[in-house]
Motif scaffolding. Structure first.
Motif, PDB file in Angstrom:
ATOM      1  N   GLY A  10       0.848  -1.178   0.000  1.00 16.17           N
ATOM      2  CA  GLY A  10       0.000   0.000   0.000  1.00 16.17           C
ATOM      3  C   GLY A  10       0.880   1.223   0.000  1.00 16.17           C
ATOM      4  O   GLY A  10       1.930   1.262   0.634  1.00 16.17           O
ATOM      5  N   LEU A  11       0.457   2.251  -0.742  1.00 11.76           N
ATOM      6  CA  LEU A  11       1.272   3.458  -0.795  1.00 11.76           C
ATOM      7  C   LEU A  11       1.390   4.083   0.592  1.00 11.76           C
ATOM      8  O   LEU A  11       2.385   4.717   0.906  1.00 11.76           O
ATOM      9  CB  LEU A  11       0.664   4.457  -1.787  1.00 11.76           C
ATOM     10  CG  LEU A  11       0.751   4.021  -3.251  1.00 11.76           C
ATOM     11  CD1 LEU A  11       0.095   5.058  -4.140  1.00 11.76           C
ATOM     12  CD2 LEU A  11       2.170   3.793  -3.683  1.00 11.76           C
ATOM     13  N   GLY A  12       0.353   3.901   1.416  1.00  6.64           N
ATOM     14  CA  GLY A  12       0.395   4.474   2.754  1.00  6.64           C
ATOM     15  C   GLY A  12       1.521   3.898   3.592  1.00  6.64           C
ATOM     16  O   GLY A  12       2.060   4.556   4.470  1.00  6.64           O
ATOM     17  N   PRO A  41      13.195   8.604 -12.179  1.00  9.29           N
ATOM     18  CA  PRO A  41      13.950   7.822 -13.176  1.00  9.29           C
ATOM     19  C   PRO A  41      13.501   6.371 -13.253  1.00  9.29           C
ATOM     20  O   PRO A  41      13.827   5.667 -14.196  1.00  9.29           O
ATOM     21  CB  PRO A  41      15.394   7.934 -12.688  1.00  9.29           C
ATOM     22  CG  PRO A  41      15.279   8.202 -11.218  1.00  9.29           C
ATOM     23  CD  PRO A  41      14.037   9.019 -11.042  1.00  9.29           C
ATOM     24  N   TYR A  42      12.738   5.927 -12.249  1.00  8.79           N
ATOM     25  CA  TYR A  42      12.278   4.541 -12.221  1.00  8.79           C
ATOM     26  C   TYR A  42      10.812   4.418 -12.593  1.00  8.79           C
ATOM     27  O   TYR A  42      10.186   3.401 -12.338  1.00  8.79           O
ATOM     28  CB  TYR A  42      12.528   3.939 -10.834  1.00  8.79           C
ATOM     29  CG  TYR A  42      13.953   4.078 -10.383  1.00  8.79           C
ATOM     30  CD1 TYR A  42      14.991   3.487 -11.098  1.00  8.79           C
ATOM     31  CD2 TYR A  42      14.282   4.848  -9.261  1.00  8.79           C
ATOM     32  CE1 TYR A  42      16.307   3.634 -10.706  1.00  8.79           C
ATOM     33  CE2 TYR A  42      15.603   5.000  -8.864  1.00  8.79           C
ATOM     34  CZ  TYR A  42      16.613   4.390  -9.591  1.00  8.79           C
ATOM     35  OH  TYR A  42      17.919   4.536  -9.207  1.00  8.79           O
ATOM     36  N   GLN A  43      10.267   5.465 -13.181  1.00 11.99           N
ATOM     37  CA  GLN A  43       8.874   5.427 -13.616  1.00 11.99           C
ATOM     38  C   GLN A  43       8.702   4.338 -14.674  1.00 11.99           C
ATOM     39  O   GLN A  43       9.313   4.381 -15.732  1.00 11.99           O
ATOM     40  CB  GLN A  43       8.503   6.787 -14.220  1.00 11.99           C
ATOM     41  CG  GLN A  43       7.198   6.840 -14.988  1.00 11.99           C
ATOM     42  CD  GLN A  43       5.991   6.564 -14.114  1.00 11.99           C
ATOM     43  OE1 GLN A  43       5.453   5.453 -14.163  1.00 11.99           O
ATOM     44  NE2 GLN A  43       5.583   7.539 -13.326  1.00 11.99           N
ATOM     45  N   PRO A  44       7.876   3.310 -14.388  1.00  9.53           N
ATOM     46  CA  PRO A  44       7.711   2.218 -15.351  1.00  9.53           C
ATOM     47  C   PRO A  44       6.829   2.601 -16.540  1.00  9.53           C
ATOM     48  O   PRO A  44       6.899   1.968 -17.588  1.00  9.53           O
ATOM     49  CB  PRO A  44       7.052   1.111 -14.528  1.00  9.53           C
ATOM     50  CG  PRO A  44       6.329   1.829 -13.442  1.00  9.53           C
ATOM     51  CD  PRO A  44       7.141   3.053 -13.130  1.00  9.53           C
ATOM     52  N   ARG A  45       6.024   3.627 -16.358  1.00 12.31           N
ATOM     53  CA  ARG A  45       5.105   4.033 -17.420  1.00 12.31           C
ATOM     54  C   ARG A  45       5.839   4.907 -18.424  1.00 12.31           C
ATOM     55  O   ARG A  45       6.421   5.931 -18.078  1.00 12.31           O
ATOM     56  CB  ARG A  45       3.941   4.803 -16.793  1.00 12.31           C
ATOM     57  CG  ARG A  45       2.813   5.100 -17.739  1.00 12.31           C
ATOM     58  CD  ARG A  45       1.728   5.810 -16.955  1.00 12.31           C
ATOM     59  NE  ARG A  45       0.638   6.217 -17.817  1.00 12.31           N
ATOM     60  CZ  ARG A  45      -0.299   7.068 -17.450  1.00 12.31           C
ATOM     61  NH1 ARG A  45      -0.258   7.597 -16.239  1.00 12.31           N
ATOM     62  NH2 ARG A  45      -1.265   7.394 -18.261  1.00 12.31           N
ATOM     63  N   ALA A  83       6.044   9.978  -6.536  1.00  9.50           N
ATOM     64  CA  ALA A  83       4.733   9.576  -7.061  1.00  9.50           C
ATOM     65  C   ALA A  83       3.974  10.823  -7.509  1.00  9.50           C
ATOM     66  O   ALA A  83       4.103  11.892  -6.916  1.00  9.50           O
ATOM     67  CB  ALA A  83       3.934   8.840  -5.992  1.00  9.50           C
ATOM     68  N   GLY A  84       3.196  10.663  -8.587  1.00 10.49           N
ATOM     69  CA  GLY A  84       2.360  11.762  -9.065  1.00 10.49           C
ATOM     70  C   GLY A  84       2.852  12.412 -10.343  1.00 10.49           C
ATOM     71  O   GLY A  84       2.583  13.594 -10.586  1.00 10.49           O
ATOM     72  N   GLU A 118       1.850   2.517  -7.566  1.00  7.24           N
ATOM     73  CA  GLU A 118       0.897   3.573  -7.924  1.00  7.24           C
ATOM     74  C   GLU A 118       0.283   3.303  -9.295  1.00  7.24           C
ATOM     75  O   GLU A 118      -0.929   3.415  -9.494  1.00  7.24           O
ATOM     76  CB  GLU A 118       1.587   4.938  -7.925  1.00  7.24           C
ATOM     77  CG  GLU A 118       0.612   6.074  -8.205  1.00  7.24           C
ATOM     78  CD  GLU A 118       1.298   7.412  -8.410  1.00  7.24           C
ATOM     79  OE1 GLU A 118       0.744   8.422  -7.985  1.00  7.24           O
ATOM     80  OE2 GLU A 118       2.379   7.428  -9.031  1.00  7.24           O
ATOM     81  N   ASN A 119       1.114   2.923 -10.246  1.00  3.94           N
ATOM     82  CA  ASN A 119       0.614   2.645 -11.599  1.00  3.94           C
ATOM     83  C   ASN A 119      -0.242   1.390 -11.643  1.00  3.94           C
ATOM     84  O   ASN A 119      -1.232   1.328 -12.374  1.00  3.94           O
ATOM     85  CB  ASN A 119       1.788   2.519 -12.578  1.00  3.94           C
ATOM     86  CG  ASN A 119       2.327   3.865 -13.016  1.00  3.94           C
ATOM     87  OD1 ASN A 119       1.693   4.583 -13.777  1.00  3.94           O
ATOM     88  ND2 ASN A 119       3.491   4.229 -12.518  1.00  3.94           N
ATOM     89  N   LEU A 120       0.131   0.365 -10.861  1.00  2.00           N
ATOM     90  CA  LEU A 120      -0.665  -0.856 -10.822  1.00  2.00           C
ATOM     91  C   LEU A 120      -2.038  -0.588 -10.232  1.00  2.00           C
ATOM     92  O   LEU A 120      -3.051  -1.112 -10.707  1.00  2.00           O
ATOM     93  CB  LEU A 120       0.058  -1.930 -10.004  1.00  2.00           C
ATOM     94  CG  LEU A 120       1.303  -2.566 -10.641  1.00  2.00           C
ATOM     95  CD1 LEU A 120       1.991  -3.481  -9.635  1.00  2.00           C
ATOM     96  CD2 LEU A 120       0.947  -3.332 -11.892  1.00  2.00           C
ATOM     97  N   GLN A 121      -2.085   0.238  -9.198  1.00  2.00           N
ATOM     98  CA  GLN A 121      -3.365   0.557  -8.575  1.00  2.00           C
ATOM     99  C   GLN A 121      -4.277   1.321  -9.530  1.00  2.00           C
ATOM    100  O   GLN A 121      -5.487   1.145  -9.513  1.00  2.00           O
ATOM    101  CB  GLN A 121      -3.137   1.365  -7.291  1.00  2.00           C
ATOM    102  CG  GLN A 121      -2.599   0.515  -6.159  1.00  2.00           C
ATOM    103  CD  GLN A 121      -2.385   1.312  -4.884  1.00  2.00           C
ATOM    104  OE1 GLN A 121      -2.173   2.517  -4.925  1.00  2.00           O
ATOM    105  NE2 GLN A 121      -2.415   0.641  -3.757  1.00  2.00           N
ATOM    106  N   ARG A 122      -3.679   2.154 -10.353  1.00  2.29           N
ATOM    107  CA  ARG A 122      -4.464   2.931 -11.324  1.00  2.29           C
ATOM    108  C   ARG A 122      -4.687   2.160 -12.622  1.00  2.29           C
ATOM    109  O   ARG A 122      -5.360   2.644 -13.530  1.00  2.29           O
ATOM    110  CB  ARG A 122      -3.753   4.246 -11.644  1.00  2.29           C
ATOM    111  CG  ARG A 122      -3.615   5.190 -10.471  1.00  2.29           C
ATOM    112  CD  ARG A 122      -2.772   6.403 -10.857  1.00  2.29           C
ATOM    113  NE  ARG A 122      -2.499   7.230  -9.700  1.00  2.29           N
ATOM    114  CZ  ARG A 122      -3.291   8.210  -9.269  1.00  2.29           C
ATOM    115  NH1 ARG A 122      -4.423   8.453  -9.901  1.00  2.29           N
ATOM    116  NH2 ARG A 122      -2.964   8.925  -8.224  1.00  2.29           N
TER     117      ARG A 122
END
Length: 286
Positions: A10-12, A41-45, A83-84, A118-122
């Motif tokens: 969880g992001l929390g 730099p590790y943004q998978p999207r 994140a964001g 974060e990306n998986l949740q979205r």
């Protein structure tokens, strides 16, 4: 299907929006200049839908940024996104000079995990981006598949199946990313032994708009035919070798087999008693 609420730690658990105790002005929630922020730099999207960014940008213009982005500070007084990134891009597009941000201490591994979760949740990642993100976590931090599974809240087999997609040729990976082929099609193609076969069948699937079930049947037929052909070839023997074996059987009066290799071969002469062995030795000695 696993509930999003149970996804990963969880992001929390990885990000806290509480201000730290003490007098640290570098932590907690604050306003940050947009141009002082650089992407994770590790943004998978890798792809951001321009139309959706513009829609979010218009919403930010009208209502402001309702959810802060999360950053970590760098030594040069700039910031790096944790994140964001989509919100940050939309804020830049809307013309905002500064945005609200949560400043956190964060390791490289945590940055990568958070961006991925974060990306998986979205549900923002395509299957290949997701597989590459898992692979990057494993390679960079020397993690096991089980450890990655624990981090993102998925089963180890789910991670393993995702990573298998990276064994496909890049051409087929692109088909999956663009949704020309589904993950089900891709998994069926993995049963084929060569990249050439996988590409050939993939084109046939696309041209004929085959379903996953039809693709699995096609692959099964091809692999079965290939096994039969291999078996058939192994049974087919050089007639010259067969003729030599016949001559030796007649001369020696026993079963003989000749095996020819690339640089050498062997002749196997069978015997069934000591007396027969003595007879063969006398015959061979002339």
């Amino acid at each position: 299907m696993m509930s999003k609420k149970r996804l990963g730690k969880g992001l929390g658990a990885l990000i806290s929006d509480k201000k730290p105790e003490g007098n640290s002005s570098e932590k907690g929630i604050q306003k940050v200049k947009v141009n002082k922020i650089e992407p994770n730099p590790y943004q998978p999207r890798k792809e951001f839908n321009q139309k959706r960014l513009e829609e979010l940008s218009q919403s930010i213009k009208k209502h402001g940024l309702l959810q802060p982005v999360t950053l970590r500070s760098k030594e040069d007084n700039s910031y790096q996104l944790i994140a964001g990134e989509r919100r940050w891009r939309a804020a830049k597009l809307s013309g905002l000079d500064e945005i609200t941000a949560i400043i956190q201490d964060c390791s490289q591994q945590q940055m990568m995990e958070i961006a991925l979760i974060e990306n998986l949740q979205r549900e923002d990642l395509d299957p290949i981006e997701e597989a590459k993100a898992y692979n990057k976590l494993i390679d960079k931090f020397d993690l096991t598949q089980s450890k990655v599974a624990e981090s993102v809240g998925k089963s180890r087999s789910s991670i393993a199946n995702s990573l298998r997609l990276l064994n496909l040729p890049s051409e087929i990976q692109d088909y999956v990313s663009r949704e020309t082929l589904t993950v089900g099609h891709a998994r069926a193609l993995l049963s084929l032994s060569t990249n050439a076969e996988q590409k050939e069948v993939a084109k046939e699937v696309i041209e004929n708009n085959l379903s996953v079930r039809e693709t699995e049947k096609l692959v099964k037929n091809l692999t079965t035919d290939k096994k039969r052909e291999k078996k058939k070839k192994s049974k087919k023997r050089d007639p010259n070798i067969v003729a030599i074996e016949d001559r030796l059987r007649r001369s020696l009066g026993t079963e003989v087999s000749v095996k020819r290799g690339k640089d050498k071969g062997e002749i196997i002469i069978e015997y069934y008693s000591d007396e027969e062995l003595t007879r063969l030795l006398e015959f061979l000695e002339g």
